[in-house]
Write a protein that holds these residues in place. Structure first.
Motif, PDB file in Angstrom:
ATOM      1  N   ASN A  89      15.044  -0.331   6.436  1.00  0.00           N
ATOM      2  CA  ASN A  89      15.050   0.924   5.681  1.00  0.00           C
ATOM      3  C   ASN A  89      15.184   2.150   6.581  1.00  0.00           C
ATOM      4  O   ASN A  89      15.004   3.281   6.129  1.00  0.00           O
ATOM      5  CB  ASN A  89      13.784   1.050   4.831  1.00  0.00           C
ATOM      6  CG  ASN A  89      12.507   1.024   5.663  1.00  0.00           C
ATOM      7  OD1 ASN A  89      12.535   1.247   6.876  1.00  0.00           O
ATOM      8  ND2 ASN A  89      11.376   0.750   5.015  1.00  0.00           N
TER       9      ASN A  89
ATOM     10  N   CYS B 228       8.347   3.132  -0.045  1.00  0.00           N
ATOM     11  CA  CYS B 228       7.546   2.794   1.125  1.00  0.00           C
ATOM     12  C   CYS B 228       7.009   1.369   1.020  1.00  0.00           C
ATOM     13  O   CYS B 228       6.702   0.881  -0.070  1.00  0.00           O
ATOM     14  CB  CYS B 228       6.375   3.770   1.262  1.00  0.00           C
ATOM     15  SG  CYS B 228       6.879   5.480   1.573  1.00  0.00           S
TER      16      CYS B 228
ATOM     17  N   ASP C 282       5.146   0.664   6.913  1.00  0.00           N
ATOM     18  CA  ASP C 282       6.349   1.497   7.035  1.00  0.00           C
ATOM     19  C   ASP C 282       6.142   2.569   8.106  1.00  0.00           C
ATOM     20  O   ASP C 282       5.120   3.263   8.120  1.00  0.00           O
ATOM     21  CB  ASP C 282       6.638   2.167   5.689  1.00  0.00           C
ATOM     22  CG  ASP C 282       8.113   2.467   5.491  1.00  0.00           C
ATOM     23  OD1 ASP C 282       8.728   3.008   6.424  1.00  0.00           O
ATOM     24  OD2 ASP C 282       8.636   2.158   4.407  1.00  0.00           O
TER      25      ASP C 282
ATOM     26  N   CYS D 113       5.887   8.037   4.729  1.00  0.00           N
ATOM     27  CA  CYS D 113       5.195   6.893   4.138  1.00  0.00           C
ATOM     28  C   CYS D 113       3.760   6.753   4.649  1.00  0.00           C
ATOM     29  O   CYS D 113       3.023   5.885   4.190  1.00  0.00           O
ATOM     30  CB  CYS D 113       5.964   5.603   4.418  1.00  0.00           C
ATOM     31  SG  CYS D 113       7.503   5.458   3.483  1.00  0.00           S
TER      32      CYS D 113
END
Length: 408
Positions: free
Chosen positions: A333, A343, A347, A352
């Protein structure tokens, strides 16, 4: 009945204690006082026992005229005041699980007690009730995998109970808790969680009540000192199957009056959690949903002063790798916005992370949903300029932390 006598009645009679004297046997919706007046619990309302523990380990309960009338001291929160903690979930969904089946057996709460833990009777008895309630609620709402330290709760029990009524105080000492004293003292667990939260057994083990303070892990422990569910209390609710489903999507796992621990539903079945008689651990089960049932009740641990803003726990991609935020374009991500990829647990993207102080650990961190440690959501939002300091007027310290120049 004179007021002093009613206070003495309240001192031994409470919402949760009534039930736990019979280890959560059938709870009547109708309560009748000595004058024959009836009080009826309403559907889709959380009923919390009033009171909170102060810094001197005293349980303070302010009594109102209504409390005297019904012989119960209650705080109430409507289901309609809270939103699902996972946005987009609905009681119309064909299935909902507060805790995924995948990885359930590996959760720390699911493991059986060892012989050393069983040697403390209070811990052993709590395993079938509060232990699972707290452990699975922490997993569902906070996405944290811990085995709750019951001895941490025991160490933080109140030493005195004080009722306040019209400027007068009525108090009595609370018997010191020990491993072999567990029957009449269940009542206080909810208040301890509200004040001190819970920690994991990898920090404070369940093998004995700590001899010192509980503001750090026990010597030799390998865990991290983190408090969860601060501000949460146990609450009772009534209603039909839709009420049970609404409780699940808004507050997480429940203890159902007929089926025990319920974590969700699939089709026409409740998904339950029960203790295996052969292994002593928690395992999944099912109970058919009784369609005509209209007078059901259950218990949840919920935030008393919680926000009604939807909150979704970060997904644990190690146990649920197929979720959208864990797969496809979101794996990895890096460089993705929160709108593109929600999130996940662990993360590293700045937005997040949960704020632990002003601009800590990052400028873009999210404010905590409830007080975790010493940093409240209200203080965080004030630091970020979301609310002005004047909005603290009339609020408690739990709702709005004290600031420089505070006139409260």
């Amino acid at each position: 009945m004179n007021k002093l006598l009613v206070v003495l009645v309240l001192a031994v009679l409470s919402l949760c204690e009534l039930e736990k004297h019979e280890f959560r046997s059938r709870f009547s919706r109708i309560k009748t006082n000595d004058d024959g007046d009836e009080f009826s619990f309403q559907n889709k309302v959380l009923y919390f026992d009033k009171g909170s523990i102060n810094d001197n380990h005293e349980l303070i309960i302010d009594i109102t005229a209504r409390d005297l009338e019904i012989h119960l001291q209650l705080d109430e929160i409507l289901f309609s005041d809270r939103n699902p903690y996972r946005p987009g979930t609905s009681i119309e969904d064909t299935s909902f699980l507060a805790i995924p089946k995948e990885g359930f057996a590996d959760l720390k709460t699911s493991q059986p007690l060892n012989d050393s833990e069983k040697s403390c009777s209070f811990v052993q008895m709590s395993y079938r009730f509060e232990y699972a309630d707290l452990g699975y609620t922490a997993k569902a709402i906070k996405n944290v995998d811990i085995a709750p330290s019951i001895t941490y709760i025991m160490k933080n029990y109140p030493t005195k109970q004080i009722y306040r009524l019209e400027g007068e105080e009525f108090e009595y000492d609370i018997e010191e808790l020990a491993c072999d004293k567990y029957y009449s003292l269940w009542y206080y667990i909810s208040f301890v969680v509200h004040k001190y939260g819970i920690v994991g057994t990898d920090c404070i083990p369940n093998t004995g009540i700590p001899s010192g303070t509980t503001d750090a892990c026990s010597p030799g422990s390998t865990g991290k000192y983190e408090k969860w569910l601060v501000g949460y209390k146990e609450a009772l609710f009534f209603g039909d199957n839709d009420a049970v489903k609404e409780a699940l999507i808004k507050f997480g796992p429940i203890y159902h009056g007929d089926y025990g621990k319920v974590i969700g539903w699939e089709g026409n079945n409740w998904v339950t959690v029960e203790v295996s008689e052969s292994t002593g651990r928690y395992v999944l089960g099912t109970q058919q949903i009784d369609s005509p049932a209209t007078d059901q009740y259950g218990y949840v641990y919920a935030s008393v002063d919680g926000s009604n803003k939807p909150v979704i726990p970060a997904a644990d991609c190690t146990t649920t790798p197929s979720l959208p935020e864990c797969s496809g374009d979101c794996n990895p991500n890096t460089g993705k916005t929160e709108e593109q990829c929600a999130c996940i647990d662990g993360d590293i993207r700045p937005f997040c992370k949960t704020c632990t102080g002003k601009n800590q650990p990052t400028v873009d961190c999210k404010c905590p949903d409830v007080k975790e440690g010493d940093y409240t959501k209200a203080k965080c939002e004030e630091d970020k300029g979301v609310i002005p300091p004047s909005d603290c007027t009339g609020k408690t310290e739990e709702q709005c932390a004290c600031i420089d120049g505070d006139t409260r």
